[in-house]
Design a protein around this motif. Structure first.
Motif, PDB file in Angstrom:
ATOM      1  N   ALA A  76       0.837  -1.205   0.000  1.00  0.00           N
ATOM      2  CA  ALA A  76       0.000   0.000   0.000  1.00  0.00           C
ATOM      3  C   ALA A  76       0.871   1.255   0.000  1.00  0.00           C
ATOM      4  N   ARG A  77       0.342   2.293  -0.592  1.00  0.00           N
ATOM      5  CA  ARG A  77       0.972   3.612  -0.567  1.00  0.00           C
ATOM      6  C   ARG A  77       0.181   4.462   0.415  1.00  0.00           C
ATOM      7  N   PHE A  78       0.879   5.255   1.212  1.00  0.00           N
ATOM      8  CA  PHE A  78       0.163   6.078   2.177  1.00  0.00           C
ATOM      9  C   PHE A  78       0.883   7.396   2.408  1.00  0.00           C
ATOM     10  N   GLU A  79       0.136   8.321   2.959  1.00  0.00           N
ATOM     11  CA  GLU A  79       0.686   9.579   3.451  1.00  0.00           C
ATOM     12  C   GLU A  79      -0.161  10.000   4.644  1.00  0.00           C
ATOM     13  N   ILE A  80       0.441  10.771   5.518  1.00  0.00           N
ATOM     14  CA  ILE A  80      -0.272  11.312   6.672  1.00  0.00           C
ATOM     15  C   ILE A  80      -0.068  12.822   6.642  1.00  0.00           C
ATOM     16  N   SER A  81      -1.157  13.558   6.824  1.00  0.00           N
ATOM     17  CA  SER A  81      -1.104  15.020   6.827  1.00  0.00           C
ATOM     18  C   SER A  81      -1.660  15.556   8.133  1.00  0.00           C
ATOM     19  N   MET A  82      -1.109  16.680   8.572  1.00  0.00           N
ATOM     20  CA  MET A  82      -1.706  17.433   9.662  1.00  0.00           C
ATOM     21  C   MET A  82      -2.103  18.778   9.081  1.00  0.00           C
ATOM     22  N   LEU A  83      -3.346  19.169   9.281  1.00  0.00           N
ATOM     23  CA  LEU A  83      -3.871  20.388   8.675  1.00  0.00           C
ATOM     24  C   LEU A  83      -3.629  21.597   9.576  1.00  0.00           C
ATOM     25  N   TYR A  84      -3.379  22.719   8.922  1.00  0.00           N
ATOM     26  CA  TYR A  84      -3.019  23.967   9.582  1.00  0.00           C
ATOM     27  C   TYR A  84      -3.833  25.094   8.970  1.00  0.00           C
ATOM     28  N   GLU A  85      -4.487  25.888   9.798  1.00  0.00           N
ATOM     29  CA  GLU A  85      -5.278  27.005   9.282  1.00  0.00           C
ATOM     30  C   GLU A  85      -4.487  28.301   9.430  1.00  0.00           C
ATOM     31  N   TYR A  86      -4.305  28.997   8.304  1.00  0.00           N
ATOM     32  CA  TYR A  86      -3.539  30.244   8.308  1.00  0.00           C
ATOM     33  C   TYR A  86      -4.237  31.251   7.400  1.00  0.00           C
ATOM     34  N   LEU A  87      -4.541  32.421   7.943  1.00  0.00           N
ATOM     35  CA  LEU A  87      -5.232  33.480   7.190  1.00  0.00           C
ATOM     36  C   LEU A  87      -6.473  32.947   6.480  1.00  0.00           C
ATOM     37  N   ASP A  88      -7.271  32.184   7.221  1.00  0.00           N
ATOM     38  CA  ASP A  88      -8.526  31.601   6.724  1.00  0.00           C
ATOM     39  C   ASP A  88      -8.338  30.636   5.556  1.00  0.00           C
ATOM     40  N   GLU A  89      -7.152  30.126   5.382  1.00  0.00           N
ATOM     41  CA  GLU A  89      -6.903  29.084   4.381  1.00  0.00           C
ATOM     42  C   GLU A  89      -6.405  27.850   5.100  1.00  0.00           C
ATOM     43  N   LEU A  90      -6.698  26.691   4.533  1.00  0.00           N
ATOM     44  CA  LEU A  90      -6.272  25.432   5.119  1.00  0.00           C
ATOM     45  C   LEU A  90      -5.024  24.946   4.402  1.00  0.00           C
ATOM     46  N   TRP A  91      -3.960  24.750   5.132  1.00  0.00           N
ATOM     47  CA  TRP A  91      -2.697  24.251   4.608  1.00  0.00           C
ATOM     48  C   TRP A  91      -2.460  22.888   5.220  1.00  0.00           C
ATOM     49  N   ASN A  92      -1.508  22.138   4.684  1.00  0.00           N
ATOM     50  CA  ASN A  92      -1.188  20.894   5.350  1.00  0.00           C
ATOM     51  C   ASN A  92       0.303  20.636   5.391  1.00  0.00           C
ATOM     52  N   PHE A  93       0.687  19.932   6.440  1.00  0.00           N
ATOM     53  CA  PHE A  93       2.044  19.444   6.618  1.00  0.00           C
ATOM     54  C   PHE A  93       1.948  17.957   6.317  1.00  0.00           C
ATOM     55  N   ARG A  94       2.577  17.515   5.246  1.00  0.00           N
ATOM     56  CA  ARG A  94       2.370  16.132   4.791  1.00  0.00           C
ATOM     57  C   ARG A  94       3.684  15.373   4.795  1.00  0.00           C
ATOM     58  N   ARG A  95       3.578  14.128   5.190  1.00  0.00           N
ATOM     59  CA  ARG A  95       4.699  13.203   5.079  1.00  0.00           C
ATOM     60  C   ARG A  95       4.233  12.037   4.223  1.00  0.00           C
ATOM     61  N   GLU A  96       4.969  11.784   3.156  1.00  0.00           N
ATOM     62  CA  GLU A  96       4.619  10.687   2.266  1.00  0.00           C
ATOM     63  C   GLU A  96       5.370   9.435   2.684  1.00  0.00           C
ATOM     64  N   GLY A  97       4.609   8.377   2.881  1.00  0.00           N
ATOM     65  CA  GLY A  97       5.219   7.117   3.284  1.00  0.00           C
ATOM     66  C   GLY A  97       5.712   6.312   2.111  1.00  0.00           C
TER      67      GLY A  97
END
Length: 135
Positions: A76-97
């Motif tokens: 399987a291919r996977f990634e895990i992201s943690m979402l971050y809200e900045y200036l009313d936009e949603l960003w993410n910090f992602r690590r690809e497995g």
């Protein structure tokens, strides 16, 4: 065969963030019925060498019921992201497995140092909604 992505939207509330070092919680289980499925396991205050330093996050593959007591393997291919809200936009910090082979002997993969607790405390966008959000 084309790949299909399955997602869990997992939120860690204030009570979850106060768990003892080394304690973990699971997301709900996702994936196709009667096949390999997955869930996130998250240590809000880290574990191992990263206790009290980083959030630890892993994906765990669960076999179909008919394979639960036998040897199995799943690529399987996977990634895990943690979402971050900045200036009313949603960003993410992602690590690809990348692509990994999960087995009945090694059913999880991820990062014990997924994201620094210090960074979460310094940057208010991580907790803007009152919780941490992982996918």
């Amino acid at each position: 065969a084309s790949a299909h992505w399955y997602t869990v939207d997992f939120r860690l509330g204030e009570a979850d963030l106060k768990l003892a070092k080394g304690e973990y919680i699971y997301s709900h289980i996702a994936g196709p019925p009667h096949s390999f499925r997955f869930r996130l396991s998250v240590y809000p205050r880290g574990h191992g060498d990263f206790e009290a330093i980083s959030i630890s996050a892993y994906i765990e593959i669960l076999p179909p019921p008919d394979l639960a007591t036998s040897d199995w393997a799943c690529k399987a291919r996977f990634e895990i992201s943690m979402l971050y809200e900045y200036l009313d936009e949603l960003w993410n910090f992602r690590r690809e497995g990348g692509v990994f082979i999960f087995t009945n002997k090694v059913s999880d993969q991820g990062w014990c140092n997924f994201l620094s607790l210090d960074r979460i405390a310094r940057e208010p966008g991580w907790l803007k909604a009152g919780c941490l959000r992982l996918q």
